[in-house]
Design a protein around this motif. Sequence first.
Motif, PDB file in Angstrom:
ATOM      1  N   GLU A 181       0.849  -1.186   0.000  1.00 50.79           N
ATOM      2  CA  GLU A 181       0.000   0.000   0.000  1.00 50.79           C
ATOM      3  C   GLU A 181       0.889   1.241   0.000  1.00 50.79           C
ATOM      4  OE1 GLU A 181      -2.349  -0.487   3.462  1.00 50.79           O
ATOM      5  OE2 GLU A 181      -0.706  -0.063   4.835  1.00 50.79           O
ATOM      6  N   LEU A 207      -3.245   6.147  14.081  1.00 55.70           N
ATOM      7  CA  LEU A 207      -3.783   5.955  12.725  1.00 55.70           C
ATOM      8  C   LEU A 207      -2.770   5.366  11.760  1.00 55.70           C
ATOM      9  CD1 LEU A 207      -5.829   9.274  12.492  1.00 55.70           C
ATOM     10  CD2 LEU A 207      -6.736   6.966  12.800  1.00 55.70           C
ATOM     11  N   ASP A 283     -12.919  13.979   1.963  1.00 53.28           N
ATOM     12  CA  ASP A 283     -13.611  12.701   1.794  1.00 53.28           C
ATOM     13  C   ASP A 283     -13.731  12.290   0.327  1.00 53.28           C
ATOM     14  OD1 ASP A 283     -15.348  14.688   1.110  1.00 53.28           O
ATOM     15  OD2 ASP A 283     -16.986  14.037   2.414  1.00 53.28           O
ATOM     16  N   HIS A 341      -7.477  10.206   9.208  1.00 51.37           N
ATOM     17  CA  HIS A 341      -8.470   9.130   9.219  1.00 51.37           C
ATOM     18  C   HIS A 341      -9.110   8.963   7.846  1.00 51.37           C
ATOM     19  CE1 HIS A 341     -12.473   7.311  10.095  1.00 51.37           C
ATOM     20  NE2 HIS A 341     -11.727   6.537  10.854  1.00 51.37           N
ATOM     21  N   SER A 342      -9.422  10.084   7.193  1.00 47.44           N
ATOM     22  CA  SER A 342     -10.009  10.013   5.849  1.00 47.44           C
ATOM     23  C   SER A 342      -9.033   9.414   4.846  1.00 47.44           C
ATOM     24  CB  SER A 342     -10.443  11.410   5.392  1.00 47.44           C
ATOM     25  OG  SER A 342     -11.464  11.923   6.220  1.00 47.44           O
ATOM     26  N   LYS A 344      -6.589   7.353   5.500  1.00 46.66           N
ATOM     27  CA  LYS A 344      -6.425   5.935   5.804  1.00 46.66           C
ATOM     28  C   LYS A 344      -7.596   5.125   5.241  1.00 46.66           C
ATOM     29  CE  LYS A 344      -6.007   2.623   9.553  1.00 46.66           C
ATOM     30  NZ  LYS A 344      -6.138   2.355  10.997  1.00 46.66           N
ATOM     31  N   LYS A 345      -8.783   5.664   5.368  1.00 45.20           N
ATOM     32  CA  LYS A 345      -9.949   4.960   4.829  1.00 45.20           C
ATOM     33  C   LYS A 345      -9.868   4.844   3.310  1.00 45.20           C
ATOM     34  CE  LYS A 345     -14.092   5.699   6.156  1.00 45.20           C
ATOM     35  NZ  LYS A 345     -15.373   6.380   6.495  1.00 45.20           N
ATOM     36  N   SER A 346      -9.375   5.892   2.655  1.00 48.45           N
ATOM     37  CA  SER A 346      -9.268   5.834   1.196  1.00 48.45           C
ATOM     38  C   SER A 346      -8.148   4.896   0.754  1.00 48.45           C
ATOM     39  CB  SER A 346      -9.027   7.237   0.632  1.00 48.45           C
ATOM     40  OG  SER A 346      -7.737   7.697   0.960  1.00 48.45           O
ATOM     41  N   ARG A 347      -7.126   4.748   1.620  1.00 46.89           N
ATOM     42  CA  ARG A 347      -6.027   3.832   1.286  1.00 46.89           C
ATOM     43  C   ARG A 347      -6.416   2.387   1.544  1.00 46.89           C
ATOM     44  NH1 ARG A 347      -0.192   4.271   4.254  1.00 46.89           N
ATOM     45  NH2 ARG A 347      -1.425   3.555   6.031  1.00 46.89           N
ATOM     46  N   ASN A 348      -7.222   2.184   2.585  1.00 45.00           N
ATOM     47  CA  ASN A 348      -7.672   0.838   2.945  1.00 45.00           C
ATOM     48  C   ASN A 348      -9.196   0.806   2.969  1.00 45.00           C
ATOM     49  OD1 ASN A 348      -5.020  -0.055   3.390  1.00 45.00           O
ATOM     50  ND2 ASN A 348      -5.040   0.902   5.413  1.00 45.00           N
ATOM     51  N   PRO A 349      -9.856   0.854   1.830  1.00 50.98           N
ATOM     52  CA  PRO A 349     -11.324   0.864   1.833  1.00 50.98           C
ATOM     53  C   PRO A 349     -11.866  -0.429   2.424  1.00 50.98           C
ATOM     54  CG  PRO A 349     -10.507   0.479  -0.380  1.00 50.98           C
ATOM     55  CD  PRO A 349      -9.309   0.790   0.460  1.00 50.98           C
ATOM     56  N   SER A 350     -12.840  -0.293   3.351  1.00 51.96           N
ATOM     57  CA  SER A 350     -13.419  -1.480   3.997  1.00 51.96           C
ATOM     58  C   SER A 350     -14.825  -1.720   3.484  1.00 51.96           C
ATOM     59  CB  SER A 350     -13.440  -1.278   5.511  1.00 51.96           C
ATOM     60  OG  SER A 350     -14.135  -0.099   5.849  1.00 51.96           O
TER      61      SER A 350
END
Length: 350
Positions: A181, A207, A283, A341-342, A344-350
């Motif tokens: 990643e 994070l 986002d 946090h945003s 990280k979410k875009s790098r690791n979409p759950s």
Amino acid sequence: MLLFIFFNILSIYLSIYLSIYEYNTCSIKLFYRLMKRATKCFCFDLSCFLLFKFSQFSLPEYNYGLPGKGKSKKRKQFILPKISGEILFGIHPVILALKCEKRTFYKLYLQNSIQKSDPHQQIMTTCNEKGVIVMPTDKTILDCLSGNRPHQGVCLDASTLKVDTLEIDLFRKSKIIAAKEPPLWLLLYRIQDPMNFGAILRSCYYLGVDRVIFSQENSAPLNPVVSKSSSGAMEIVPMSATQREQSLVYMIKTEKKNGWKVIGSVGRQDIDSLNRSSVIPIDQFVLRDPTILMIGNEGSGLTDRMLRLCDELVTINPRNDDHCPLVDSLNVSVATGILLHSLKKSRNPS
């Protein structure tokens, strides 16, 4: 003439005597009336007036300005120990500093009247293993050592934390280590409040930021206040720094050519002065490449020179546009946490 000299000498003697032994104001007034009847000397009159003033100011604070000596308090006399480095205070900073071994440890000061908890026992055990002297200490001394900050009964005399020098090779190594990643680095630009600096480092560790970089030229120093506000994360977060800002700018320019993307954070108050189409909500940003997120100074944000280095500009949109204009921004540590946090979410979409 002899009587005049006698009364002047007597007035000086009694003034000194009354000042030393802190007689109450009523006794001094009585002495003043008697002596004034005995002599009309102006000098004596002035000395007594000054005596009243100084005697009132010399009353103990705990007597609330009332006449009299008040309750006598015996204060503990203590001598502060000689410090060889700097004082880390608080359970988490001390535990993590001992665990990471990035410092030299001189002596641990442990409050002798505190009920020893598991963390205190852990600290004592670690100090014994590493050969660090443990000194039972009065709370008053710990308060002085920590600058009256919350020390939780423990202070550690240790050397300052050494930060790795930022080098070009670190960028290349980070891309190799994070092969699965894209790596995410955080650049702190002129963050000057140590409390903000520490809170940001805490968010970085939580994070999963790969590295924090900054210039030591115009940033808050990595001192015990930063360590305490980071809950000890300062001891374990990977950090690198340059001595001068120019060196940092040069490295960023170089690594942009090697595939790194730079994004800068801007507040709502800065968007009006920029091209609105170049600023996107956080986002909507997707992290696909090795990325450096720039966070600017608490008051002035990023300078024009730093903004020109950015490939993208991101912001945090409020929930409503009709909020109070006096609350038009977020604290820099809070904003950094949301941005990370945003990303990280875009790098690791759950």
